[in-house]
Motif scaffolding. Sequence first.
Motif, mmCIF file in Angstrom:
data_model
loop_
_atom_site.group_PDB
_atom_site.id
_atom_site.type_symbol
_atom_site.label_atom_id
_atom_site.label_comp_id
_atom_site.label_asym_id
_atom_site.label_seq_id
_atom_site.Cartn_x
_atom_site.Cartn_y
_atom_site.Cartn_z
ATOM 1 N N THR A 229 -5.048 -72.520 -25.499
ATOM 2 C CA THR A 229 -6.164 -72.784 -24.589
ATOM 3 C C THR A 229 -6.303 -71.666 -23.563
ATOM 4 O OG1 THR A 229 -6.005 -75.182 -24.874
ATOM 5 C CG2 THR A 229 -7.033 -74.392 -22.847
ATOM 6 N N ASP A 230 -5.179 -71.180 -23.026
ATOM 7 C CA ASP A 230 -5.228 -70.078 -22.069
ATOM 8 C C ASP A 230 -5.806 -68.815 -22.697
ATOM 9 O OD1 ASP A 230 -4.120 -71.722 -20.177
ATOM 10 O OD2 ASP A 230 -2.087 -70.904 -20.335
ATOM 11 N N ALA A 231 -5.561 -68.650 -24.007
ATOM 12 C CA ALA A 231 -6.053 -67.466 -24.706
ATOM 13 C C ALA A 231 -7.499 -67.615 -25.168
ATOM 14 C CB ALA A 231 -5.152 -67.159 -25.896
ATOM 15 N N PRO A 234 -7.422 -70.836 -30.779
ATOM 16 C CA PRO A 234 -8.388 -71.808 -31.318
ATOM 17 C C PRO A 234 -8.405 -73.118 -30.521
ATOM 18 C CG PRO A 234 -6.410 -71.784 -32.646
ATOM 19 C CD PRO A 234 -6.251 -70.671 -31.645
ATOM 20 N N ALA A 235 -9.398 -73.954 -30.780
ATOM 21 C CA ALA A 235 -9.547 -75.208 -30.058
ATOM 22 C C ALA A 235 -8.327 -76.095 -30.261
ATOM 23 C CB ALA A 235 -10.807 -75.940 -30.525
ATOM 24 N N GLN A 236 -7.920 -76.747 -29.200
ATOM 25 C CA GLN A 236 -6.747 -77.608 -29.227
ATOM 26 C C GLN A 236 -7.186 -79.052 -28.984
ATOM 27 O OE1 GLN A 236 -3.471 -76.447 -29.940
ATOM 28 N NE2 GLN A 236 -4.824 -74.759 -30.574
ATOM 29 N N ARG A 237 -7.008 -79.915 -29.982
ATOM 30 C CA ARG A 237 -7.495 -81.290 -29.885
ATOM 31 C C ARG A 237 -6.667 -82.187 -30.784
ATOM 32 N NH1 ARG A 237 -10.662 -83.386 -33.607
ATOM 33 N NH2 ARG A 237 -11.500 -81.368 -34.225
ATOM 34 N N THR A 238 -6.375 -83.388 -30.303
ATOM 35 C CA THR A 238 -5.865 -84.441 -31.176
ATOM 36 C C THR A 238 -6.924 -85.540 -31.211
ATOM 37 O OG1 THR A 238 -4.708 -85.521 -29.341
ATOM 38 C CG2 THR A 238 -3.425 -83.983 -30.687
ATOM 39 N N THR A 239 -6.991 -86.254 -32.320
ATOM 40 C CA THR A 239 -8.018 -87.277 -32.502
ATOM 41 C C THR A 239 -7.368 -88.577 -32.924
ATOM 42 O OG1 THR A 239 -9.616 -85.596 -33.200
ATOM 43 C CG2 THR A 239 -10.148 -87.894 -33.720
ATOM 44 N N MET A 249 -6.966 -91.591 -37.658
ATOM 45 C CA MET A 249 -5.614 -91.581 -37.116
ATOM 46 C C MET A 249 -4.783 -90.517 -37.857
ATOM 47 S SD MET A 249 -4.547 -93.498 -34.613
ATOM 48 C CE MET A 249 -4.815 -95.026 -33.704
ATOM 49 N N PRO A 250 -4.129 -89.634 -37.130
ATOM 50 C CA PRO A 250 -3.319 -88.610 -37.802
ATOM 51 C C PRO A 250 -2.123 -89.225 -38.516
ATOM 52 C CG PRO A 250 -2.961 -88.545 -35.439
ATOM 53 C CD PRO A 250 -4.078 -89.519 -35.669
ATOM 54 N N ARG A 251 -1.655 -88.556 -39.540
ATOM 55 C CA ARG A 251 -0.517 -89.038 -40.314
ATOM 56 C C ARG A 251 0.569 -87.974 -40.339
ATOM 57 N NH1 ARG A 251 -2.311 -91.373 -45.977
ATOM 58 N NH2 ARG A 251 -0.186 -92.186 -45.819
ATOM 59 N N ASN A 725 4.085 -89.925 -27.926
ATOM 60 C CA ASN A 725 2.929 -90.385 -28.690
ATOM 61 C C ASN A 725 1.696 -89.547 -28.386
ATOM 62 O OD1 ASN A 725 3.605 -93.976 -28.687
ATOM 63 N ND2 ASN A 725 4.446 -92.325 -29.915
ATOM 64 N N ARG A 726 1.530 -89.198 -27.145
ATOM 65 C CA ARG A 726 0.368 -88.406 -26.756
ATOM 66 C C ARG A 726 0.448 -87.005 -27.365
ATOM 67 N NH1 ARG A 726 1.075 -88.857 -21.719
ATOM 68 N NH2 ARG A 726 -0.219 -90.703 -21.418
ATOM 69 N N ASP A 727 1.642 -86.435 -27.385
ATOM 70 C CA ASP A 727 1.807 -85.064 -27.866
ATOM 71 C C ASP A 727 1.766 -84.975 -29.384
ATOM 72 O OD1 ASP A 727 2.187 -84.558 -25.194
ATOM 73 O OD2 ASP A 727 4.369 -84.408 -25.348
ATOM 74 N N ASN A 728 2.374 -85.947 -30.061
ATOM 75 C CA ASN A 728 2.483 -85.907 -31.522
ATOM 76 C C ASN A 728 2.111 -87.254 -32.120
ATOM 77 O OD1 ASN A 728 5.097 -83.917 -30.663
ATOM 78 N ND2 ASN A 728 3.696 -83.136 -32.205
#
Length: 867
Positions: A229-231, A234-239, A249-251, A725-728
């Motif tokens: 994000t500082d650079a 690429p876009a940084q997002r979890t969904t 939901m990610p697996r 949980n929020r991070d991964n």
Amino acid sequence: MPQAASSGRQVASAGRRARSRALVAASAFVLMWGAGWGVAAQVPQYASTGADAATGSPSLATPGRPYRTDDMLAAESFGNATIDPTRRWAVFEQRAPYDQATSFEFGLRNPWTVSRLRVVDLASGRPAENLLRPEEREGHVLGPWSPSGRRLLIFRLRDHRWQAGVVEMSDRTVRWFSLSPELSVFGEAAQWRSDDELVLLVRPDGSLPQWLASGGRGRRALEARWRATDAGGPAQRTTLGSGAFADEMPRPPQNQAIRLDVRSGLVTPLAAGRFYDLELSPNGDRLALVETTTAATFDPTTAFEPQAIDRERRLRIADLRTGAVTSPLGEADVAPSLLTWSPASDRLLVWARSAEGWEAGDLLGVDPDGGSLQRYDLGGLRPYTGGGVAAFNSVYADWLGDRPVLFAHAATGERNDWHRLGREGAVNLTAALGPPSVDIGAIDGERLLLVAGGRPWAVTVSGEAAPMVAPPGVVTGFDGAGYLESQRRQRNSPPRRGWMAVRLSGGTIVRPDLDPDVVSAGDAFVSGVYAGADGVIVRTVENGIQTLRLQQPGRPDRTLSTINEWMGEIDFPEPERVRHRGADGVERISWLYRPRQWRGEKTPLVILSYPGGPAAAPSEPAALNAWANPQLVVSGGYAVLIPIVPLDREKEPAEDYADDVLAVVDAALAQYPDLDPDRVAHWGHSFGGYVGLVAATQTDRFKAIISVAGLSDLATAWGEFSPANRDNPEFGLSLRQRIGWAEESQGRMRAPPWAAPDLYVRNSPLFAADRISAPVLLVHGDRDLLPSTQSEIMFSALWRQNKDARLLTYWGEGHHLWSPDNIRDLYAEILAFLDRTLGSGEAPPALRPRPRSPPSAGPSSPSLPPS
């Protein structure tokens, strides 16, 4: 959240204590070690030894030195132990002092990083020596033996890698493989097919298993996202997705089931998926696999019960002869912890969920050749599903000969028994015995070896029961299973053998019929580490000194290793009984630890509470317990009372708590007049921290409150994400556990916040913060699964009122503290807080390290250990 706690008898060797006390027998004044005190403190003329504990009358005793935080961190420990099939070699794990671990991000598994494998040649009298050559260093963990005992599977945790290796016992060389195997946590991850071949679950990318990586993965992922994000990209997002968006939901990433030729190193992939359990058929031809798939469904209109099952599970079977992989049950959802082959390898026993739920499901015998599926007639029986806080854990079943047996109860009854199933219907095998154990100790052909009515029994497939010979004493449970046993092995899949290992009420570990004359261990705390046909390896603990012994019938015990002998100089005050009656009228016993020295005329008292916790006193005073250690506070000159307060699930969690715990306090004050009724503090961790804040809103009798990792607002605790949980989120959300905890477990809200807002408010200390008058110490790790915002919002409420409060945040720590310097700092801070709030009026002692807050930026210098 439920708190793990040891239970058993608190013990100390009178002889060893007497020898260690002789070092200081003539001293009338001692240095206060535990808090780093630099002032002399008067030694009281008495300290109960236990015989007079019911009345609190004095008896003379001369103490050794107090227990310190550095003592806990400097202790070595034993891990698992085993004896090879030829009965020649005993191998065990011996870990270096805890504070020498090479990393502290692995939680309870931190000691693995400094674990060495030691071996004893049972055919000689030589002492233990290192199993591996010096260049192999440390970081080794035991796995299973090959069928003949020629080879031993081991694991290595080093440099953030988890690897499998195979030891050749003939020359003690080890061959390491680049594979990263899964951990055997919920299911099995590694089994021998022959002396030359293993089947394993592995991670193709070489990453750490989830249960090893959870501590550091999120932090590293965050750093990478922030850098991107500082650079600018690429876009940084979890969904995350729900309802129509649930597929978003990610697996977690896939793993693999493989065959490994340990001679050549050749790897043969068998299947790719998200497997968490495997079981090899007795003939070695097939491998049953359980794969996690889509998110488990639930009814949103009913109260949400704690969920041990967050994803559906599918059964796969790999034919090791042809390489074919089949799904014999299609999309059926199978229960965890039940996956067992018939002796003839022609049926696989599983439990499948029905449309009406798990309890209404079916016990199935699966034909691996794709033939007919056998659905067993339960005759109206309802399976026992595991108890505990989760709504469903597992079904308990197995094969007795070629017929299945099931632990279940009638629809109109409450008692569970073992039932044989078959064409003749369900037959109760244990009806004539006392209440049988849910666990099976072993299966010997067509005999169940189990415990019923507190005694060991052998029950045949026809229901004939014969008592097994064991020394006098009530059998309290099974023993001898290693800690590497998966959850499935602990619940189901008992070993196939003609004996079992059990624990007697006095602590002795025996094998009924094989050890009829085993002598009691006396004062020592005993735990089984290994049980085999040739004997039992037990770990005994006396005054913190641990000894690993091999016990064999007709032979003297053989000491394999002894560690922490320096602890003989430490004086661990023993727990003293406090008798009292609860609100239900039942007489209970709580536990009091009194210091050998204090300041002032009477002893200040700290209440260490966890409602619903174990009814026995902590069994090992020197065990690693960095979050709620009574001995470390007793060493600071405070008495510590562990009140036994049952968890009444018919009451709200905050309802009458202060009255319940103060009834125990008053009983202690009446029975031990040396305790100071005007200097009482409440201390608790997790749920214990929550009830401490509750108590502060209900009474002013507590002059200080210490809440470690506690809750303040049940509504936000209901749905707030944990940092991991929020991070991964791909590794699973804790929503099922967190919402279930609030609605049906310890929280007991019975509904979500919008359906019962008054109930949530009434039971949340945040909304009664105006009634708190005692100084409050709030402690939280920023990576806690119960987010640190729970302590932050309570601090904000107290700050808003200009009330006395301190908030300590330990960075990089989770629900428990693991970093040695953070642990040192925590207990220095706790004792400093108690000195200030419960002090006798004297100037508080100087503390090292001095209380400080972590800097907001820049490096943090380590704290000095207490002197």
